[in-house]
Design a protein around this motif. Sequence first.
Motif, PDB file in Angstrom:
ATOM      1  N   GLU A  79       0.817  -1.205   0.000  1.00 43.79           N
ATOM      2  CA  GLU A  79       0.000   0.000   0.000  1.00 43.79           C
ATOM      3  C   GLU A  79       0.853   1.258   0.000  1.00 43.79           C
ATOM      4  O   GLU A  79       1.743   1.417   0.821  1.00 43.79           O
ATOM      5  CB  GLU A  79      -0.924  -0.003   1.216  1.00 43.79           C
ATOM      6  CG  GLU A  79      -2.305  -0.473   0.831  1.00 43.79           C
ATOM      7  CD  GLU A  79      -3.231  -0.649   1.998  1.00 43.79           C
ATOM      8  OE1 GLU A  79      -2.845  -0.346   3.119  1.00 43.79           O
ATOM      9  OE2 GLU A  79      -4.344  -1.122   1.760  1.00 43.79           O
ATOM     10  N   ASP A 100       1.084  -0.027 -13.790  1.00 47.22           N
ATOM     11  CA  ASP A 100      -0.203   0.393 -14.380  1.00 47.22           C
ATOM     12  C   ASP A 100      -0.049   1.573 -15.333  1.00 47.22           C
ATOM     13  O   ASP A 100      -0.970   1.883 -16.087  1.00 47.22           O
ATOM     14  CB  ASP A 100      -1.251   0.669 -13.299  1.00 47.22           C
ATOM     15  CG  ASP A 100      -0.831   1.749 -12.330  1.00 47.22           C
ATOM     16  OD1 ASP A 100       0.354   2.117 -12.331  1.00 47.22           O
ATOM     17  OD2 ASP A 100      -1.687   2.226 -11.566  1.00 47.22           O
ATOM     18  N   MET A 156      -4.107  -2.937  -8.303  1.00 47.06           N
ATOM     19  CA  MET A 156      -2.717  -3.401  -8.362  1.00 47.06           C
ATOM     20  C   MET A 156      -2.286  -4.037  -7.048  1.00 47.06           C
ATOM     21  O   MET A 156      -1.571  -5.036  -7.029  1.00 47.06           O
ATOM     22  CB  MET A 156      -1.791  -2.230  -8.683  1.00 47.06           C
ATOM     23  CG  MET A 156      -1.480  -2.125 -10.156  1.00 47.06           C
ATOM     24  SD  MET A 156      -0.222  -0.913 -10.445  1.00 47.06           S
ATOM     25  CE  MET A 156       1.236  -1.762  -9.939  1.00 47.06           C
ATOM     26  N   ALA A 182      -5.853   0.276  -5.990  1.00 48.58           N
ATOM     27  CA  ALA A 182      -6.348  -0.860  -5.210  1.00 48.58           C
ATOM     28  C   ALA A 182      -6.260  -2.158  -6.007  1.00 48.58           C
ATOM     29  O   ALA A 182      -5.930  -3.217  -5.458  1.00 48.58           O
ATOM     30  CB  ALA A 182      -7.776  -0.580  -4.785  1.00 48.58           C
ATOM     31  N   ARG A 216      -8.650   4.269   4.174  1.00 47.27           N
ATOM     32  CA  ARG A 216      -9.125   5.039   3.011  1.00 47.27           C
ATOM     33  C   ARG A 216      -9.467   4.114   1.855  1.00 47.27           C
ATOM     34  O   ARG A 216     -10.524   4.252   1.227  1.00 47.27           O
ATOM     35  CB  ARG A 216      -8.052   6.059   2.600  1.00 47.27           C
ATOM     36  CG  ARG A 216      -8.401   6.832   1.356  1.00 47.27           C
ATOM     37  CD  ARG A 216      -7.555   8.077   1.181  1.00 47.27           C
ATOM     38  NE  ARG A 216      -6.131   7.841   1.231  1.00 47.27           N
ATOM     39  CZ  ARG A 216      -5.442   7.275   0.241  1.00 47.27           C
ATOM     40  NH1 ARG A 216      -6.054   6.887  -0.863  1.00 47.27           N
ATOM     41  NH2 ARG A 216      -4.139   7.112   0.348  1.00 47.27           N
ATOM     42  N   ARG A 217      -8.591   3.162   1.601  1.00 42.34           N
ATOM     43  CA  ARG A 217      -8.842   2.204   0.516  1.00 42.34           C
ATOM     44  C   ARG A 217     -10.134   1.423   0.761  1.00 42.34           C
ATOM     45  O   ARG A 217     -10.868   1.099  -0.168  1.00 42.34           O
ATOM     46  CB  ARG A 217      -7.705   1.192   0.439  1.00 42.34           C
ATOM     47  CG  ARG A 217      -6.398   1.793   0.053  1.00 42.34           C
ATOM     48  CD  ARG A 217      -6.162   1.618  -1.419  1.00 42.34           C
ATOM     49  NE  ARG A 217      -4.790   1.958  -1.733  1.00 42.34           N
ATOM     50  CZ  ARG A 217      -4.446   2.833  -2.648  1.00 42.34           C
ATOM     51  NH1 ARG A 217      -5.361   3.454  -3.352  1.00 42.34           N
ATOM     52  NH2 ARG A 217      -3.179   3.090  -2.889  1.00 42.34           N
ATOM     53  N   THR A 262     -10.247   3.000  -9.675  1.00 39.10           N
ATOM     54  CA  THR A 262      -9.959   2.269  -8.432  1.00 39.10           C
ATOM     55  C   THR A 262      -9.356   3.186  -7.370  1.00 39.10           C
ATOM     56  O   THR A 262      -9.176   2.778  -6.232  1.00 39.10           O
ATOM     57  CB  THR A 262      -8.990   1.098  -8.692  1.00 39.10           C
ATOM     58  OG1 THR A 262      -7.834   1.598  -9.327  1.00 39.10           O
ATOM     59  CG2 THR A 262      -9.621   0.018  -9.534  1.00 39.10           C
ATOM     60  N   TYR A 263      -9.019   4.410  -7.746  1.00 41.76           N
ATOM     61  CA  TYR A 263      -8.513   5.377  -6.762  1.00 41.76           C
ATOM     62  C   TYR A 263      -9.660   6.153  -6.102  1.00 41.76           C
ATOM     63  O   TYR A 263      -9.433   6.903  -5.173  1.00 41.76           O
ATOM     64  CB  TYR A 263      -7.579   6.395  -7.433  1.00 41.76           C
ATOM     65  CG  TYR A 263      -6.240   5.830  -7.849  1.00 41.76           C
ATOM     66  CD1 TYR A 263      -5.199   5.711  -6.938  1.00 41.76           C
ATOM     67  CD2 TYR A 263      -6.002   5.438  -9.160  1.00 41.76           C
ATOM     68  CE1 TYR A 263      -3.970   5.202  -7.314  1.00 41.76           C
ATOM     69  CE2 TYR A 263      -4.781   4.930  -9.549  1.00 41.76           C
ATOM     70  CZ  TYR A 263      -3.761   4.815  -8.625  1.00 41.76           C
ATOM     71  OH  TYR A 263      -2.546   4.315  -8.999  1.00 41.76           O
ATOM     72  N   ILE A 317      -3.962   4.719   5.138  1.00 42.33           N
ATOM     73  CA  ILE A 317      -4.131   4.340   3.731  1.00 42.33           C
ATOM     74  C   ILE A 317      -5.112   3.165   3.642  1.00 42.33           C
ATOM     75  O   ILE A 317      -6.004   3.140   2.805  1.00 42.33           O
ATOM     76  CB  ILE A 317      -2.781   3.958   3.086  1.00 42.33           C
ATOM     77  CG1 ILE A 317      -1.847   5.159   3.045  1.00 42.33           C
ATOM     78  CG2 ILE A 317      -2.984   3.421   1.671  1.00 42.33           C
ATOM     79  CD1 ILE A 317      -0.498   4.873   2.406  1.00 42.33           C
TER      80      ILE A 317
END
Lengths: 304, 540
Positions: A36, B137, A44, A42, B427-428, B458-459, B424
Motif C-alpha cells: 500500500e 499500471d 494493483m 487498489a 481510506r482504501r 480504483t482510486y 491508507i
Amino acid sequence: MIKYIIKRILIGIITMLVLITVTFFLVRLMPGSPFEAENVSASMIGTLEKEYGLDQPLYKQYINYIDKVLHGDLGVSYKKGISIKELIKRGAPATMSLGIITFIVSAVIGIILGIWQATTKSEFIRGLLVSYATLGVSLPNFITALLLIMVFGVWLHLLQIVGLSTPKHYILPVIAQSFGPIATISRLVKTTYTEAMQQDYVIMARAKGLDKMHISIRHILKNAIIPVITYFGPCIAFLLTGSFVVESLFSIPGIGKEFVNAISNRDYTVVMGLSIFIGAAIIIANLIVDIICSFVDPRIKLTN
Amino acid sequence: MKKFIKLVVLLLAAVLVFNLSACSGERSTNATSKAEEKGIIYGSAPESGTLDPAGISSTYYWYYSAFTLAPLVELAEDGSYDCITAESYDVNEDMTEYVFHIREDAKWNDGSDCTSKDFLNTIQRSLDPNCGSGYSDMLFVIKNAEEIYNGTADISTLGVECSDDKTLKFMLKEPCPYFTDLMSLPVFMPSNVKYATETNGEWCHNPETSLANGPFYLAEYVPEQYCLLKKNPNYVQADRISLDYVKIVCIADTQSMINAYKTGEIDIAPADYTVLGEYDGKPDLKVVPSITSYYTLLNWNVKPLDDVKVREALCIGINRDEVCASAGSDTESSTFFVAKYLTSKVSGKNWVEEIDPLFTEDIQRAQQLLAEAGYPGGAGFPELIFKYPSQQIDADMAQAIQAQWKKNLGINIKLEAQEYQVNISDRRAKDFDICRMRWTADFADPNTYLTMYTSDSTYNDSNIICPEFDDLMAQANVNTNPEERFALLHEAEKVLIGKNFAFIPILNKQNITLVNPKIGNFVIDPSRNSYRYKYATLSE
C-alpha cells in the motif's frame, strides 16, 4: 556442563518457535499491506498480494513460512526485493562492530569509574562520578546523540556524523551509545566493589601485606564482577541488535533502523527475519554470560 | 591487568578492521575523488527498493536514475520536449501509435549499442506482477498490457514493436495525448537486455552489469550507504557534462540531512521548512513549488456529506491561509485540485495561471448553505470523524480545519490520528467520513490527478459519482488537440470541485533544498518540479 548447554539450546529453540508464532500473528493483525502506497491503485495491490501469496488464509501463510524457515529460507523483502539473509548480511557488520566497540568501551570505562568511585577519598570526585552515573542512566541516548552532533559535528566541525566509513566516524555514535551503559556499569561496580572491600578475606589479604593492585584485581574485583557480568548479557544483546535512534541520527546502515522501518512499511518478511536474528542473539548472549559466570565463580553450578 | 588491556586493544582493532574491510572502497574512492576530480555529494533518503527500472522503485531509485538513465524524451523547463536517447518521434493522427527513432550514437557506458530491445526489456519485465513495481499500471495505455499483467493475455500480444534496433513502436489501446510525458517513468527507461534479465536481481547493484545510457554510470555501490557515479563518456550529450563524479549518500532523516549539509559532508540536502529562517537570503536555499496537492476527502456515502450544499459549506468555510500558517511555512493555500504549479504544455505557464479560482472562501455563504441543508449554525450536524496520518503536517492541518469549522460553522468534528499505513488502509476500504489525502503527480499532465475520481476509477475512495465530470474526462482522453484537451480538463476540474465540491483542496507544498553555492547550472525538471543536476557545474 554439556548437558546444561544442550538443555539451554533446546529451551532456546522452543523460545524461538514461540517468538516466531507470536510475532507472525501480531504483525499480520496490523492493518495495512506491504504494497500500500498513495500512488498504487487498489486493483494493483490486489494483484501483488495474490502474487506473493498474501491473499491466502493466515494459517496457510503461517505453515508456509515455518516450512521455509525450517529449510533456512527467511524470504525476500517486499520493499527491497532482496533476501532477508542478504539484508542481515548488509546490516549486521555496521550494527555489530558498533555494538562490540560500544560494549568494550562501556565495560572498560564503567568498571574503572566504578572502582574509582568506590575507592576515592575525594568527596568532589565521588560527587562528580555519582552525578555522571545519575545523568547517564536518566538521559536518553537520542539527547546525547543530538548534543554530540550539534557540538562536534555542526558547530566545531571536528567529527563526521554520517555513516561509519572511517575510524573517526565511530567516535560520536560510540559515545552516544555507551553513555548510558557506562553509568549503569559504574553504579553496579561501585556497589559490589564496596561490599567486597569489607569482606574478611580482603582484610586478611591487606594484613598479609599483599600488593594493592593484586588485592584489587584478584580478591575484590573477581568477586565484585559477577553481578556486573549478568548485566552484560542483556547489554550485549541490546548493543548487537542495534539502536534505532543512534543508527537513524548517524545514518548508520544497521539492522536496528531496518527493523523499525520494516514495521512501519508492513514488510512482514523483514520483521520476521530480524525478530529471529535478534531473538537468537539474545538467547546466545545470555547463554554465554551464564557460562562465563561459572568460570569466574566456580561455586555457580550451571547444572542446577 | 596488562593482559586484559592488550586483549581489549586487540579486540577493538579486530572490530575496526572487520568493518573497514567492508568500507575500504569508500575510503579509497573518497581519497582519489576529492584530490583529483570534480564532483558533488548528494544526500538521499535511505535506500529502499532496487535500482532496476522494472523493479520495486523508491526515492533512491529516482535520485540514481536521474543521473544514470536517459529517457527517450524529456520535458524541458518551458513545457516542450527534448529528445534525449530518441532522435525524433512520430505520432499518428489519432494518437494511438507512437514511433520513437533511437539515435544511432545511443550507447551504454560499456560502448555497446542502446537499442529498442533494451526499452522493451524493461516494459516486458514490468508486466510481471512479481516485479513489485508501483508503476506497472502506467503501461496499461499500451495494447494488451493490462491483460498481460493480469495474466489473461500472452506477452507476445503486447502492443510494442521493435522492427529494428533503433525503432520502437507503441500501439495504444486508445488515444493518449500525454504518452510522451510517461517516458520519464521508470517502466519506460531502458535496461540492458544482456544483463538485466532477472527483475530486482543483483545485476542492478553490480557496476559490471548495471549499465547506464545516461550522463553518469555506476562505479561503486555500497548497500544502504552510497553509490558512486562517474562521468559516462558514451552519453549522447557527454559534452554537456561538467562533473567527474556524483556520489549519492543515504541519510536517514531530514534533520540528519540538514546537519550533514552544515558539516559539509554533503553538497545537496533535501530539507524542510525548519531551514527557511536560518538560510533566508542565503544562496544555499532553493525553494521550488512542488506538484503535491493536499486535500480532504469527503465520503459521499456518509450523510450529510452526500448533500452538495454541505460539501460546499465545508469547502468554502475554511480560511486556507490560516491552515497554512499552522501547517508550516513551506505550504501555500490552494483552491485547485491539480497542483497550482504544474507546467501546462499548452501555454508553458502554470496550471493556475490559465484559469480563475474554482471557488472563493466565503464564511457567510457557508453558514447560509449549511442552514439551507438543515443545520443552521451547525445545530444537529452529526459528529463526523476526520482521519489523518499521524505526521506533523497532517496533524497541524487537521487541527486547524477542525478549529475553523467549529468557529465558522459551529460544527464539531472528531479527529483521529492514525499510523500512516492504517490511514491508507482505511481510506482504501472507504472506511472514513473525512480523510486527509495527498497526491504527487506521477508525470506532468493534469490527467494524473483528474482520472483518479472518475466513477469507475480504483482510486476513487470517496464514492464520487459525477456523470458530467466522467463525460468531460472521456472527451479529454480522446481529444488530440492540445488546446481543446486542456480546456476540457480545466472544465472537468471546475465541475468536480467548483460545482460538485467532490472534496476540499487545501494546500500545495514546496520543495526545499540546500545547495552548495559553488554548484551551478542546474534547472527545474517540470515533470517532478525538482532540480536536475545532471549538467551541474562546480566552481572553485
